[in-house]
Design a protein around this motif. Structure first.
Motif, PDB file in Angstrom:
ATOM      1  N   GLY A  77       0.793  -1.221   0.000  1.00 18.32           N
ATOM      2  CA  GLY A  77       0.000   0.000   0.000  1.00 18.32           C
ATOM      3  C   GLY A  77       0.824   1.269   0.000  1.00 18.32           C
ATOM      4  O   GLY A  77       0.329   2.328  -0.417  1.00 18.32           O
ATOM      5  N   LEU A  78       2.065   1.203   0.464  1.00 16.55           N
ATOM      6  CA  LEU A  78       2.921   2.379   0.402  1.00 16.55           C
ATOM      7  C   LEU A  78       3.474   2.549  -1.016  1.00 16.55           C
ATOM      8  O   LEU A  78       3.703   1.555  -1.723  1.00 16.55           O
ATOM      9  N   PRO A  79       3.718   3.789  -1.449  1.00 16.79           N
ATOM     10  CA  PRO A  79       4.323   3.974  -2.772  1.00 16.79           C
ATOM     11  C   PRO A  79       5.731   3.405  -2.801  1.00 16.79           C
ATOM     12  O   PRO A  79       6.517   3.590  -1.866  1.00 16.79           O
ATOM     13  N   ALA A  80       6.051   2.702  -3.853  1.00 15.51           N
ATOM     14  CA  ALA A  80       7.379   2.120  -4.012  1.00 15.51           C
ATOM     15  C   ALA A  80       8.205   2.970  -4.972  1.00 15.51           C
ATOM     16  O   ALA A  80       7.681   3.521  -5.948  1.00 15.51           O
ATOM     17  N   PHE A 166       5.202   0.454  -8.136  1.00 18.36           N
ATOM     18  CA  PHE A 166       6.144   1.565  -8.266  1.00 18.36           C
ATOM     19  C   PHE A 166       5.455   2.871  -8.654  1.00 18.36           C
ATOM     20  O   PHE A 166       4.710   2.931  -9.617  1.00 18.36           O
ATOM     21  N   HIS A 167       5.743   3.898  -7.864  1.00 20.27           N
ATOM     22  CA  HIS A 167       5.318   5.250  -8.199  1.00 20.27           C
ATOM     23  C   HIS A 167       6.413   6.015  -8.936  1.00 20.27           C
ATOM     24  O   HIS A 167       6.111   6.947  -9.690  1.00 20.27           O
ATOM     25  N   PRO A 215       6.646  17.151 -16.518  1.00 17.01           N
ATOM     26  CA  PRO A 215       7.532  18.314 -16.368  1.00 17.01           C
ATOM     27  C   PRO A 215       7.657  18.847 -14.945  1.00 17.01           C
ATOM     28  O   PRO A 215       8.742  19.289 -14.550  1.00 17.01           O
ATOM     29  N   ALA A 216       6.607  18.821 -14.155  1.00 21.47           N
ATOM     30  CA  ALA A 216       6.703  19.317 -12.778  1.00 21.47           C
ATOM     31  C   ALA A 216       7.645  18.456 -11.947  1.00 21.47           C
ATOM     32  O   ALA A 216       8.411  18.963 -11.107  1.00 21.47           O
ATOM     33  N   PHE A 217       7.595  17.157 -12.157  1.00 20.66           N
ATOM     34  CA  PHE A 217       8.496  16.225 -11.480  1.00 20.66           C
ATOM     35  C   PHE A 217       9.945  16.509 -11.857  1.00 20.66           C
ATOM     36  O   PHE A 217      10.831  16.599 -10.985  1.00 20.66           O
ATOM     37  N   ASP A 300      10.454  12.976  -2.517  1.00 24.02           N
ATOM     38  CA  ASP A 300       9.659  14.018  -1.860  1.00 24.02           C
ATOM     39  C   ASP A 300       8.509  14.465  -2.748  1.00 24.02           C
ATOM     40  O   ASP A 300       7.386  14.696  -2.272  1.00 24.02           O
ATOM     41  N   PHE A 301       8.775  14.601  -4.050  1.00 17.39           N
ATOM     42  CA  PHE A 301       7.724  15.024  -4.980  1.00 17.39           C
ATOM     43  C   PHE A 301       6.579  14.024  -4.993  1.00 17.39           C
ATOM     44  O   PHE A 301       5.401  14.409  -5.036  1.00 17.39           O
ATOM     45  N   VAL A 302       6.921  12.739  -4.962  1.00 11.44           N
ATOM     46  CA  VAL A 302       5.896  11.692  -4.977  1.00 11.44           C
ATOM     47  C   VAL A 302       5.116  11.676  -3.665  1.00 11.44           C
ATOM     48  O   VAL A 302       3.888  11.543  -3.651  1.00 11.44           O
ATOM     49  N   LEU A 303       5.819  11.819  -2.550  1.00 12.31           N
ATOM     50  CA  LEU A 303       5.184  11.651  -1.242  1.00 12.31           C
ATOM     51  C   LEU A 303       4.367  12.851  -0.795  1.00 12.31           C
ATOM     52  O   LEU A 303       3.349  12.675  -0.114  1.00 12.31           O
TER      53      LEU A 303
END
Length: 311
Positions: A77-80, A166-167, A215-217, A300-303
């Motif tokens: 369930g957590l982003p990988a 995977f995120h 692009p933001a990532f 950090d961007f993903v989380l």
């Protein structure tokens, strides 16, 4: 300029055969130790992370374990997030950047993200400080089925059961002066094609997926890295290594079409870092720190939006 060692091999205009490959192999010399530099660093992290062998590279009488570090508190369930280094063995800061990230920063994400880190995808090439593997194959053009590269095939097998989790995937690379003086001319000689010169950019840049550039990532990573080292400008044609600039410090390649490593996870957020270690404006330490900053910024961007949503 001293001619690179590959130039006497083969006949101009003709692809290499078995004899040329054998001659090329005879010229490759071990210059550093995967066991001392990478395996020992991974094993020192066993108290905090799960270490697993996901395969073995076997070339003639040489055998190299393929090692991965994984969050000990891996939770469904957590982003990988996948971090890979050393797909090209000569790109030193990618290997040591991945190790430095795990050693000094990965614990920050415990319980927040599932991390899978493969610091050195190509150990034989790491020891020879080379782009190719033992078979004169570029692993970073070989992430496809069936793969011609042992290193690429093994990494794909590791990732396959986790693809839906995977995120993000950050693949750590360098662009070096030897790309232009040795490796790209070697590629032309191997394939029997004319060599077309290209400018080496001075600074850090990213390669986004042409099919999913996000692009933001990419910009979040550029913003973090430029606090560590400088960002590569475009050349007079508005390009970096022949690819049109997409955003400041970002170009795009079709990951899956050309078999690049970040295309293997199916993650929404993917990027390839490119550090320039030969710049007079950067040190080896800055190059490693830039890789670490890129990985941290990507996670950090993903989380951030996920954690804000939970709050």
């Amino acid at each position: 300029m001293t001619p690179p060692a590959f130039r006497p091999i083969g006949t101009p205009g003709q692809p290499w055969g078995v004899a040329e490959l054998a001659e090329w192999r005879s010229r490759q010399v071990r210059q550093r130790s995967h066991r001392e530099d990478v395996q020992s660093a991974i094993h020192r992290l066993r108290s905090r992370f799960d270490v697993s062998s996901y395969g073995e590279v076997v070339y003639a009488e040489e055998r190299y374990p393929l090692l991965a570090l994984r969050s000990r508190d891996w939770r469904p369930g957590l982003p990988a997030v996948l971090v890979t280094g050393g797909v090209h063995g000569y790109e030193t800061s990618g290997v040591h950047g991945a190790l430095r990230f795990v050693e000094q920063h990965a614990q920050v994400y415990a319980g927040r993200a599932n991390l899978l880190v493969v610091p050195c995808v190509s150990p034989w090439s790491y020891e020879r400080i080379h782009r190719w593997n033992f078979d004169a194959i570029d692993p970073n053009r070989s992430f496809r089925e069936p793969s011609p590269a042992q290193e690429s095939a093994a990494l794909m097998r590791l990732v396959q059961p986790l693809r839906d989790e995977f995120h993000a995937h950050v693949d750590l690379h360098e662009t070096t002066d030897s790309d232009e003086s040795e490796f790209r001319p070697a590629l032309a000689a191997r394939d029997g094609k004319p060599f077309e010169p290209c400018n080496i950019p001075d600074g850090f840049y990213l390669v986004a997926d042409a099919a999913n550039p996000q692009p933001a990532f990419q910009q979040a990573i550029i913003s973090a890295v430029e606090r560590v080292t400088h960002i590569a400008p475009a050349d007079a044609q508005g390009s970096i290594i022949g690819a049109p600039l997409f955003r400041r410090g970002v170009i795009r390649y079709p990951y899956k079409a050309i078999g690049l490593c970040p295309g293997i996870t199916g993650a929404r957020y993917t990027t390839t870092t490119e550090v320039y270690p030969d710049s007079p404006r950067a040190t080896a330490e800055q190059c490693i720190a830039a890789q670490v900053a890129a990985v941290s910024a990507a996670i950090d961007f993903v989380l951030d939006p996920l954690e804000e949503a939970r709050d």
